[in-house]
Design a protein around this motif. Structure first.
Motif, PDB file in Angstrom:
ATOM      1  N   HIS A   3       0.856  -1.175   0.000  1.00 18.08           N
ATOM      2  CA  HIS A   3       0.000   0.000   0.000  1.00 18.08           C
ATOM      3  C   HIS A   3       0.895   1.230   0.000  1.00 18.08           C
ATOM      4  N   VAL A  28      -1.881  -0.847  -3.894  1.00 16.00           N
ATOM      5  CA  VAL A  28      -3.002   0.080  -3.756  1.00 16.00           C
ATOM      6  C   VAL A  28      -2.418   1.470  -3.519  1.00 16.00           C
ATOM      7  N   HIS A  30      -3.185   5.081  -1.940  1.00 19.06           N
ATOM      8  CA  HIS A  30      -4.047   5.813  -1.021  1.00 19.06           C
ATOM      9  C   HIS A  30      -3.666   7.292  -1.095  1.00 19.06           C
ATOM     10  N   ASP A  56      -5.935   0.685  -8.398  1.00 16.59           N
ATOM     11  CA  ASP A  56      -6.806   0.707  -7.222  1.00 16.59           C
ATOM     12  C   ASP A  56      -6.402   1.934  -6.416  1.00 16.59           C
ATOM     13  N   ARG A  58      -7.591   5.004  -3.715  1.00 15.96           N
ATOM     14  CA  ARG A  58      -8.576   5.329  -2.685  1.00 15.96           C
ATOM     15  C   ARG A  58      -8.231   6.695  -2.097  1.00 15.96           C
ATOM     16  N   THR A  59      -9.249   7.505  -1.837  1.00 18.89           N
ATOM     17  CA  THR A  59      -9.016   8.846  -1.304  1.00 18.89           C
ATOM     18  C   THR A  59      -9.626   8.974   0.100  1.00 18.89           C
ATOM     19  N   TYR A  60      -9.044   9.888   0.868  1.00 21.30           N
ATOM     20  CA  TYR A  60      -9.453  10.106   2.258  1.00 21.30           C
ATOM     21  C   TYR A  60      -9.497  11.598   2.540  1.00 21.30           C
ATOM     22  N   LYS A  69     -10.408   4.094   8.288  1.00 18.47           N
ATOM     23  CA  LYS A  69     -10.881   3.202   7.226  1.00 18.47           C
ATOM     24  C   LYS A  69      -9.940   2.027   6.967  1.00 18.47           C
ATOM     25  N   ASN A  70      -8.698   2.132   7.428  1.00 19.07           N
ATOM     26  CA  ASN A  70      -7.737   1.038   7.240  1.00 19.07           C
ATOM     27  C   ASN A  70      -7.387   0.356   8.560  1.00 19.07           C
TER      28      ASN A  70
END
Length: 165
Positions: A3, A28, A30, A56, A58-60, A69-70
């Motif tokens: 990640h 992934v 992030h 893949d 993912r945004t935060y 979320k992780n």
């Protein structure tokens, strides 16, 4: 799984290059906001070429959102302030490896680093250099993690198109 975490990245071309590296690594990506660009910008997709659609990503909203979320993962913090080199951890003993990088202009905020002293890692360089390019740093660290893990499921041999070795 690998990640790659970018804390407030500013340059779309760097993030596009990193996205392409993530696709090649099976990682992934992030992205922790605020971002210095929009994800639909041409620059990010140009740098990521036709790989971006396979990423893949993912945004935060912020670092706390990412942690929640992780499920508060163990995170290696890539920073020039670290005492440990990026090659020291035993990444092969971990199922999920998170490596976080800060924004191009300032790195990871020191307020965050304080809680991760033992997992801060650095890429050594000559003292006259302030830092490496973000996308280069991600590639160096990502492939070190993969090396420790034995490049499982990766193509490690090639073949010339027209000639034979």
């Amino acid at each position: 799984m690998l990640h790659i975490v970018l804390h407030e990245p500013e340059m779309p071309a760097n993030t596009g290059n990193i996205g392409r590296t993530c696709v090649a690594c099976g990682a992934v990506l992030h992205l922790i906001e605020p971002l210095g660009f929009r994800l639909n910008e041409k620059m990010i997709k140009r740098a990521g070429l036709d790989y971006w659609e396979h990423l893949d990503v993912r945004t935060y909203l912020n670092f706390e959102d990412f942690l929640e979320k992780n499920h508060n993962p163990k995170i290696y913090m890539a920073t020039t302030k670290a005492r440990h080199m990026y090659s020291e951890p035993a990444y092969e003993n971990e199922e999920d490896v998170y490596v976080m990088f800060g924004k191009e202009s300032a790195g990871i905020p020191e307020e965050i680093l304080l809680d991760y002293e033992e997992t801060c890692i650095r890429i050594p360089m000559l003292p006259k250099i302030r830092s490496l390019n973000l996308s280069n740093s991600v590639a160096i660290a990502a492939y070190e993690v993969l090396r420790h893990q034995g490049f499982q499921d990766f193509q490690t041999e090639g073949q010339l198109h027209k000639y034979h070795w």
